[in-house]
Design a protein around this motif. Structure first.
Motif, short mmCIF file in Angstrom:
data_model
loop_
_atom_site.label_atom_id
_atom_site.label_comp_id
_atom_site.label_asym_id
_atom_site.label_seq_id
_atom_site.Cartn_x
_atom_site.Cartn_y
_atom_site.Cartn_z
N CYS A 9 131.06 28.45 40.00
CA CYS A 9 132.75 27.73 39.76
C CYS A 9 133.07 28.22 41.23
N SER A 10 133.59 26.92 42.19
CA SER A 10 133.93 26.61 43.28
C SER A 10 135.54 26.18 43.30
N ASP A 11 136.24 27.10 44.22
CA ASP A 11 138.21 26.58 43.47
C ASP A 11 138.46 25.91 44.36
N GLY A 12 137.74 25.34 45.77
CA GLY A 12 138.22 23.42 46.14
C GLY A 12 138.50 24.65 47.33
N MET A 13 138.65 25.87 47.83
CA MET A 13 139.91 25.49 48.65
C MET A 13 138.64 26.72 50.07
N SER A 14 137.69 27.26 49.58
CA SER A 14 137.06 27.43 50.12
C SER A 14 135.59 27.83 50.20
N GLU A 15 134.78 28.28 50.26
CA GLU A 15 132.99 28.02 50.50
C GLU A 15 133.02 29.16 49.44
N ILE A 16 133.56 29.55 49.12
CA ILE A 16 133.20 30.44 48.02
C ILE A 16 132.38 30.09 47.01
N VAL A 17 130.98 30.49 46.00
CA VAL A 17 131.09 30.39 44.44
C VAL A 17 131.36 31.45 44.02
N TYR A 18 132.12 31.21 42.88
CA TYR A 18 131.61 32.01 41.50
C TYR A 18 131.05 32.20 40.52
N PRO A 19 130.43 33.19 40.12
CA PRO A 19 129.91 33.50 38.75
C PRO A 19 130.14 32.48 37.20
N LEU A 20 132.10 32.73 37.34
CA LEU A 20 132.25 32.18 36.35
C LEU A 20 133.71 31.39 36.48
N LYS A 21 132.96 30.63 35.54
CA LYS A 21 134.51 29.77 35.26
C LYS A 21 135.56 30.08 34.10
N ALA A 22 136.99 29.72 34.66
CA ALA A 22 137.98 30.39 33.95
C ALA A 22 138.95 29.04 33.31
N THR A 23 139.80 29.23 32.25
CA THR A 23 140.60 28.57 32.08
C THR A 23 141.70 29.23 31.29
N VAL A 24 142.95 29.25 31.84
CA VAL A 24 144.04 30.67 31.32
C VAL A 24 144.92 29.48 30.55
N ILE A 25 145.25 30.05 29.26
CA ILE A 25 145.77 29.62 28.00
C ILE A 25 147.72 29.97 28.39
#
Length: 143
Positions: free
Chosen positions: A114-130
């Motif tokens: 997962c990329s936050d679109g603002m940095s070049e960091i790639v995270y291991p998980l995607k998140a959905t918050v309700i």
């Protein structure tokens, strides 16, 4: 008398075999398998350690510690909740809490880069918050 002696001599090996059979202990049953280990690593992230769930547009973040989920967002009040631990399947880890402001909060983590679109960091998980009235998307990774 000879018949009795012959019968005794013929029966002796059978009696010895029967006695040996009773002296041989029965094989021990296989030990019960150990209980399954509780794996806290999900998608390469150790959920028992502090980590961050974050997104942008709007900017928001949830600091997850072993004791607490701490939600912050731009122009939003801070909300906290005790960390009950995730419900984990092979594909999803879900935290379901009620915050300090009595709001329901559900954090759903799925495995995948997962990329936050603002940095070049790639995270291991995607998140959905309700949250009440909104669904936020973002990423999760080490603090």
């Amino acid at each position: 008398m000879r018949l009795v002696t012959f019968a005794a001599v013929a029966a002796a090996p059978l009696l010895l075999l029967a006695a040996c059979d009773q002296l041989t202990p029965a094989p021990a049953p296989d030990p019960a398998p150990p209980p399954p280990a509780t794996a806290s690593v999900f998608g390469g992230l150790d959920l028992s350690q502090p980590f961050m769930v974050r997104g942008n547009e709007p900017f928001w973040a949830i600091a997850v510690t072993p004791a607490l989920l701490d939600y912050n967002g731009v122009d939003r009040p801070q909300e906290t909740a005790a960390n009950p631990g995730p419900q984990v399947t092979t594909a999803v880890a879900t935290y379901t809490v009620t915050t300090s402001l009595s709001n329901p909060l559900v954090v759903i983590l799925t495995v995948g880069p997962c990329s936050d679109g603002m940095s070049e960091i790639v995270y291991p998980l995607k998140a959905t918050v309700i949250r009440p009235g909104e669904t936020l998307t973002g990423c999760a990774g080490p603090s």
